[in-house]
Design a protein around this motif. Structure first.
Motif, PDB file in Angstrom:
ATOM      1  N   ASP A   1      28.559 -57.900 -26.042  1.00 31.78           N
ATOM      2  CA  ASP A   1      29.646 -57.795 -27.020  1.00 31.78           C
ATOM      3  C   ASP A   1      30.336 -56.437 -26.890  1.00 31.78           C
ATOM      4  O   ASP A   1      30.340 -55.633 -27.812  1.00 31.78           O
TER       5      ASP A   1
ATOM      6  N   ASP B   1      37.207 -60.014 -29.019  1.00 34.12           N
ATOM      7  CA  ASP B   1      36.136 -59.982 -30.017  1.00 34.12           C
ATOM      8  C   ASP B   1      35.917 -61.310 -30.735  1.00 34.12           C
ATOM      9  O   ASP B   1      35.289 -61.349 -31.786  1.00 34.12           O
TER      10      ASP B   1
ATOM     11  N   TYR C   1      24.858 -63.367 -29.271  1.00 34.20           N
ATOM     12  CA  TYR C   1      25.971 -63.425 -28.327  1.00 34.20           C
ATOM     13  C   TYR C   1      25.459 -63.891 -26.965  1.00 34.20           C
ATOM     14  O   TYR C   1      24.392 -63.485 -26.518  1.00 34.20           O
TER      15      TYR C   1
ATOM     16  N   ASP D   1      33.806 -64.117 -29.757  1.00 35.87           N
ATOM     17  CA  ASP D   1      32.815 -64.274 -28.700  1.00 35.87           C
ATOM     18  C   ASP D   1      31.916 -65.486 -28.904  1.00 35.87           C
ATOM     19  O   ASP D   1      31.596 -65.849 -30.036  1.00 35.87           O
TER      20      ASP D   1
END
Length: 150
Positions: free
Chosen positions: A82, A68, A78, A70
């Motif tokens: 995710d 997590d 992202y 990222d």
């Protein structure tokens, strides 16, 4: 990496302050655009593994993080989904990496990673690079002072 030669990155062990760290691996092209990532090798395991066969010979970058944490682009989106995934997953953004989401675990640790199908060039960790920058700056200041006194 060489076009047509399969590259693999396998995290074979991880350890942290509080035990096993759940790793993730990310592959980026030479401009920082995301290509593929892997969170979990088998859905249960905290280890990561990815496979990629480039179509273009060139420089690629491999990132590894705890679960997590990222990669994000300049818009704060992202670059990869995710969510935990098994297998190799493609990027969802075509924009290059500009930052990392640091909302994930704080249990950073050591890891062992095995790589095949690429020539590896080590890049210093960010803290090492900052130290090198400070030393370079001090060197420039010293050179300037010497020139001013002559």
């Amino acid at each position: 990496m060489t076009a047509g030669t399969t590259f693999t990155a396998n995290v074979t062990s991880v350890g942290g302050q509080f035990g096993l760290v759940d790793s993730q691996v990310f592959l980026f092209d030479s401009t920082g655009k995301g290509l593929v990532f892997n969170d979990d090798t088998d859905g249960i395991n905290a280890l990561s593994s990815l496979t990629y066969t480039p179509t273009v010979t060139g420089t690629y970058y491999l990132g590894i993080s705890a679960y997590d944490i990222d990669p994000k682009n300049a818009s704060g989106e992202y670059i990869f989904p995710d969510s935990p995934f098994t297998g190799t997953v493609a990027a969802t953004s075509t924009s290059p990496l500009t930052s990392w989401d640091t909302a994930g675990t704080t249990d950073y640790g050591s890891y062992t990673i095995s790589l095949t199908g690429a020539q590896v060039i080590a890049i210093p960790e960010p803290n090492s690079m900052i130290g090198l920058g400070i030393l370079s700056s001090l060197g420039l200041i010293t050179i300037r002072r010497k020139n001013k006194n002559n």
